[in-house]
Design a protein around this motif. Structure first.
Motif, PDB file in Angstrom:
ATOM      1  N   GLY A 102       4.634  -4.684  -7.176  1.00 37.18           N
ATOM      2  CA  GLY A 102       3.342  -5.197  -6.743  1.00 37.18           C
ATOM      3  C   GLY A 102       3.358  -6.659  -6.337  1.00 37.18           C
ATOM      4  O   GLY A 102       4.326  -7.384  -6.579  1.00 37.18           O
TER       5      GLY A 102
ATOM      6  N   TYR B 107       6.550  -4.960   5.756  1.00 32.58           N
ATOM      7  CA  TYR B 107       6.243  -3.746   6.517  1.00 32.58           C
ATOM      8  C   TYR B 107       6.605  -3.955   7.995  1.00 32.58           C
ATOM      9  O   TYR B 107       7.261  -3.121   8.610  1.00 32.58           O
ATOM     10  CB  TYR B 107       4.762  -3.352   6.393  1.00 32.58           C
TER      11      TYR B 107
ATOM     12  N   GLN C 260       7.525  -2.299  -3.855  1.00 32.16           N
ATOM     13  CA  GLN C 260       6.155  -1.800  -3.812  1.00 32.16           C
ATOM     14  C   GLN C 260       5.615  -1.585  -5.216  1.00 32.16           C
ATOM     15  O   GLN C 260       4.501  -1.957  -5.531  1.00 32.16           O
ATOM     16  CB  GLN C 260       6.103  -0.504  -2.992  1.00 32.16           C
ATOM     17  N   GLN C 261       6.419  -0.985  -6.078  1.00 31.61           N
ATOM     18  CA  GLN C 261       5.972  -0.691  -7.440  1.00 31.61           C
ATOM     19  C   GLN C 261       5.785  -1.953  -8.271  1.00 31.61           C
ATOM     20  O   GLN C 261       4.909  -2.007  -9.134  1.00 31.61           O
ATOM     21  CB  GLN C 261       6.952   0.274  -8.114  1.00 31.61           C
TER      22      GLN C 261
ATOM     23  N   MET D 242      10.992   0.883  -2.661  1.00 25.44           N
ATOM     24  CA  MET D 242      10.187   1.453  -3.745  1.00 25.44           C
ATOM     25  C   MET D 242      10.019   0.459  -4.890  1.00 25.44           C
ATOM     26  O   MET D 242       8.913   0.307  -5.426  1.00 25.44           O
ATOM     27  CB  MET D 242      10.811   2.753  -4.251  1.00 25.44           C
TER      28      MET D 242
ATOM     29  N   GLU E 282       0.862  -1.180   0.000  1.00 27.47           N
ATOM     30  CA  GLU E 282       0.000   0.000   0.000  1.00 27.47           C
ATOM     31  C   GLU E 282       0.902   1.235   0.000  1.00 27.47           C
ATOM     32  O   GLU E 282       1.765   1.393   0.863  1.00 27.47           O
ATOM     33  CB  GLU E 282      -0.914  -0.017   1.221  1.00 27.47           C
ATOM     34  N   ARG E 283       0.699   2.082  -0.981  1.00 25.66           N
ATOM     35  CA  ARG E 283       1.571   3.238  -1.194  1.00 25.66           C
ATOM     36  C   ARG E 283       1.738   4.102   0.061  1.00 25.66           C
ATOM     37  O   ARG E 283       2.837   4.535   0.384  1.00 25.66           O
ATOM     38  CB  ARG E 283       1.047   4.078  -2.354  1.00 25.66           C
TER      39      ARG E 283
ATOM     40  N   MET F  65       4.203   2.447   2.330  1.00 24.87           N
ATOM     41  CA  MET F  65       5.557   2.541   1.789  1.00 24.87           C
ATOM     42  C   MET F  65       6.119   3.936   2.041  1.00 24.87           C
ATOM     43  O   MET F  65       7.262   4.080   2.474  1.00 24.87           O
ATOM     44  CB  MET F  65       5.565   2.260   0.283  1.00 24.87           C
ATOM     45  N   GLU F  66       5.314   4.960   1.782  1.00 24.34           N
ATOM     46  CA  GLU F  66       5.780   6.333   1.982  1.00 24.34           C
ATOM     47  C   GLU F  66       6.120   6.602   3.439  1.00 24.34           C
ATOM     48  O   GLU F  66       7.101   7.281   3.743  1.00 24.34           O
ATOM     49  CB  GLU F  66       4.735   7.322   1.464  1.00 24.34           C
TER      50      GLU F  66
END
Length: 149
Positions: A112, A137, A109-110, A106, A6-7, A10-11
């Protein structure tokens, strides 16, 4: 449970990594901050399909039963043993390790969940992409808390 897929989560992790300083001291454990970053990067390589640590006999026998520890809502225990191949003991460059980990987070996450490796976790065994997302996470959160960020 939060997932690195989930973006927003991640951020949050990336912001916390950015807050680390070369002088950060651990609340527990033996790794310094650069070693912790290198450890997290090495761990990240497993679900990314870049590293294939062998399963140990203990994991083969009990990993399946302990598996929820990796992705449930309970914090990981402090000073929990780690996979021997990703135990970092040598000196590392903080800035390089920090940027390397951020790039891996990154990229993972990207890419997927559909690109998550099907190779088993060395202790817990076969994990779904959803379990990997939550576990990654949780692992990062654990180590960032170790250094008070």
């Amino acid at each position: 449970m939060n997932s690195i897929f989930e973006r927003i989560h991640m951020e949050e992790i990336l912001e916390r990594i950015e807050k680390l300083s070369v002088n950060a001291q651990p609340k527990w454990g033996k790794m310094d901050v650069a070693q912790m970053l290198a450890h997290c990067s090495s761990f990240q390589d497993i679900p990314m399909g870049n590293s294939f640590p062998p399963r140990g006999w203990l994991g083969i026998f009990v990993g399946k039963f302990a598996r929820p520890v990796f992705y449930n809502d309970k914090p990981l225990p402090k000073n929990m043993s780690t996979i021997p191949t990703i135990l970092i003991t040598d000196k590392r460059d903080f800035e390089w390790e920090k940027e390397n980990l951020k790039q891996k987070v990154m990229s993972f996450q990207q890419a997927g969940p559909e690109n998550c490796s099907s190779h088993p976790h060395p202790f817990f065994g076969k994990l779904t992409p959803e379990q990997w997302g939550k576990g990654i996470y949780k692992h990062l959160d654990h180590h960032l808390k170790q250094f008070d960020v």
